[in-house]
Design an enzyme around this catalytic site. Structure first.
Site, PDB file in Angstrom:
ATOM      1  N   HIS A  66       0.930  -1.110  -0.058  1.00  0.00           N
ATOM      2  CA  HIS A  66       0.048  -0.102   0.052  1.00  0.00           C
ATOM      3  C   HIS A  66       0.764   1.312  -0.021  1.00  0.00           C
ATOM      4  O   HIS A  66       1.361   1.440   1.191  1.00  0.00           O
ATOM      5  CB  HIS A  66      -0.777  -0.023   1.049  1.00  0.00           C
ATOM      6  CG  HIS A  66      -1.810   1.059   1.347  1.00  0.00           C
ATOM      7  ND1 HIS A  66      -1.662   1.842   2.335  1.00  0.00           N
ATOM      8  CD2 HIS A  66      -2.935   1.461   0.834  1.00  0.00           C
ATOM      9  CE1 HIS A  66      -2.771   2.861   2.319  1.00  0.00           C
ATOM     10  NE2 HIS A  66      -3.359   2.427   1.153  1.00  0.00           N
TER      11      HIS A  66
ATOM     12  N   ASP B  23      -1.145   5.431  -6.350  1.00  0.00           N
ATOM     13  CA  ASP B  23      -2.236   6.389  -6.543  1.00  0.00           C
ATOM     14  C   ASP B  23      -1.825   7.468  -7.449  1.00  0.00           C
ATOM     15  O   ASP B  23      -0.583   7.794  -7.447  1.00  0.00           O
ATOM     16  CB  ASP B  23      -2.400   7.257  -5.204  1.00  0.00           C
ATOM     17  CG  ASP B  23      -3.095   6.049  -4.050  1.00  0.00           C
ATOM     18  OD1 ASP B  23      -3.900   5.193  -4.448  1.00  0.00           O
ATOM     19  OD2 ASP B  23      -2.651   6.170  -3.077  1.00  0.00           O
TER      20      ASP B  23
ATOM     21  N   HIS C 196      -0.905  10.401  -3.220  1.00  0.00           N
ATOM     22  CA  HIS C 196      -2.434   9.883  -2.693  1.00  0.00           C
ATOM     23  C   HIS C 196      -3.426  11.192  -2.729  1.00  0.00           C
ATOM     24  O   HIS C 196      -4.275  10.897  -3.026  1.00  0.00           O
ATOM     25  CB  HIS C 196      -2.070   9.553  -0.882  1.00  0.00           C
ATOM     26  CG  HIS C 196      -3.787   8.945  -0.460  1.00  0.00           C
ATOM     27  ND1 HIS C 196      -4.369   9.873   0.158  1.00  0.00           N
ATOM     28  CD2 HIS C 196      -4.326   7.853  -0.588  1.00  0.00           C
ATOM     29  CE1 HIS C 196      -5.415   9.419   0.441  1.00  0.00           C
ATOM     30  NE2 HIS C 196      -5.404   8.235   0.059  1.00  0.00           N
TER      31      HIS C 196
END
Lengths: 367, 367
Positions: free
Chosen positions: A39, A68, A81
């Site tokens: 992540h 992202d 992000h």
């Protein structure tokens, strides 16, 4: 991925009532292991979404590394992000006059050359006493030197490492806030697909998932954009809590939060299955607490009934992120893997998840 | 560290005559395992000396990560191997007019801000047909985006990871060509020690070795600079082959190669032991080939007699770097560890060396 503490798992009193007993795990036949998704890279250990965090993640052998995506002013896909630069860079010092009226420095207001001048650090919070680290035990603020990078740079890093280290690790890009990009006159979904196509990610033969919180945009990708480009990539519908305001709508001049609740119903999952291969729910959607006890919800089961994979976010090993009633990180993993039966896990600590899964696969009863 | 193929190990016919048989290794008591030094980071997998290569190396759990040091025009310690920028950056494109008369672009002619504008890639060779990769199976040329970095940036990366991942990995800086820096009016040894002191590397309690090919400079560090700064760090005398011209002398207007041969004698090692804690010989100095057979030299034994540690360079897993008579990388490691009895190993592939040592420590007979 939204950052939220796993509060829904707090106060777990009857864990062994609803989950397989831990001691017997090794002797029962195991379902296929969930995939490990790093992540934002190895974001538990280095500033998220830096190439260094991705290189570190790579060595930890996840199945996928997440990107992202946000657009720059000159249409480069930046791996970060937020749509703001506020919480991870020194933008306020380098470009002091460039915030919008709402006080935010928007990535989309800066060219790639400008963005490359920024220093990146661990996520911080601005308080009256100055900035403090969001996660106090993570990589110290403003140490060393990190930069923003593009999707192309990250794909080339991962593909190069796939050549030299040979682990065959995939990519897992997320198109951030398509509605915002549309309002700014930009089509981030189309630009993302074009870039992916350039790197040969056109079919399910490549190791990739494409994710978004935006159901309408995912359907557009599935039904218009990908067919037009001759592409067919597996899509993941991320599910937010409505109150987070992940997607905002303008109706009659008023702003309201997009309502995600339909996705948590059997009918909603059937609808998602018409355009996506899986869902990415918040971990807190897989269990609820009633009377001080943890009860798994029907979500995974219902999703599986629609042949949807389930990749919840986010497994974190920071002590502050593990409800004390759950106990240890290992127990958190045990719940996620055996209690929830997920097909994948987004985690900031891919080494810890990989170690857990490797031990389990080898039948380590003390895992 | 100088790059050279391990030609001295070619044509090994009688390996089992001079080395312990491999099958019995696990059952005999083992000496302490050699330390693993990530040579220029995980340079077998990512462009050497980039922060990404250091982050990747960190995850591979070496004991130390190496930093070669060269000064910029404005006295920043740049982590790179050569005193030229020619073979790892796009300097010729970015600053086309800045080569010296000898055709080289010298790091010392550029400020840190200028150096940060350069792209770094895997080491390449310039040929008439254009540039080609020095190691064809390594990270592909000009892919992704890498930069030069400073010693401070790298120390902060490693120390930050020591906090977040907790492996306690040390640093192993090398002062490159002090004679060259002196000719340019710069004292790289003094600047390196000052920087190390700033980061608290003042005593043997910190995990550090300081290395150089320059015996006179090491003695100056030992007898003048460190006492003046209140420092006491363990020093490693690197040993080059004289013909490489690693250190050059100007005598009566003529250039000649510093003669390293004295270091390979018992008397020379005794002299080295008066200022250094160990030696860093070329791997080819630990064995010679006679009559098609490999014979280990006396060097390790003689060094140990002077209580000098021995950390040879460089163990590489690239197929081109393993003499076919040695066979496999594993056999190369077996020779280095059991045949030579070294105390440490510089390696471009720290994961492979760590895996070998871990298996050996666990008594894996099939290692």
């Amino acid at each position: 991925m939204i950052r939220f503490a796993l509060t829904a798992l707090a106060a777990v009193a009857s864990l062994t009532l609803t989950l397989p007993a831990m001691a017997t795990t090794a002797s029962t036949p195991s379902p296929p292991q969930p995939i490990v998704i790093a992540h934002r890279g190895a974001s538990g250990y280095l500033p998220e979404h830096t190439l260094e965090a991705k290189a570190l993640a790579y060595a930890m052998r996840p199945d996928f590394i997440e990107q992202d995506l946000v657009l720059s002013k000159d249409d480069h896909l930046i791996v970060m992000h937020d749509i703001y630069l506020d919480a991870t860079t020194d933008v306020a010092e380098v470009f002091p006059g460039r915030a919008r009226a709402d006080g935010h420095f928007y990535t989309i207001d800066f060219t790639l050359a400008e963005l490359k001048r920024l220093r990146v650090t661990s996520t911080f919070l601005s308080t009256e006493q100055g900035t403090i680290a969001k996660y106090p035990n993570r990589f110290p603020l403003w140490q060393s030197s990190f930069q923003l990078s593009t999707l192309a740079e990250e794909i080339e890093l991962i593909e190069g490492l796939n050549q030299t280290l040979g682990y065959d690790i995939g990519i897992y890009p997320e198109i951030k806030k398509p509605y915002f990009h549309h309002m700014e006159g930009k089509d981030i979904a189309a630009l993302t697909l074009a870039e992916l196509k350039e790197y040969g990610y056109t079919s399910r033969e490549r190791k990739i998932y494409l994710q978004s919180f935006d159901a309408e945009e995912l359907q557009r990708i599935k039904r218009e954009l990908m067919p037009r480009l001759g592409m067919d990539l597996p899509l993941i519908q991320l599910i937010a809590v409505t109150a987070w305001g992940e997607k905002q709508l303008q109706v009659d001049g008023k702003t309201s939060n997009y309502d995600y609740d339909w996705m948590l119903t059997a009918a909603g999952l059937e609808r998602i299955a018409s355009y996506a291969d899986g869902i990415g729910p918040w971990l807190g959607m897989l269990a609820r607490i009633e009377g001080g006890q943890l009860h798994t919800t029907e979500l995974v089961q219902q999703a599986h009934r629609q042949s949807l994979q389930v990749h919840p976010y986010t497994i974190r090993a920071d002590p502050s992120e593990i409800p004390k009633e759950v106990g240890t990180f290992r127990q958190l993993l045990h719940i996620a893997v055996h209690g929830f039966g997920v097909d994948g896990l987004f985690t900031d600590h891919p080494d810890r998840v990989r170690t857990y899964l490797t031990r389990e696969a080898s039948g380590d009863r003390h895992n």
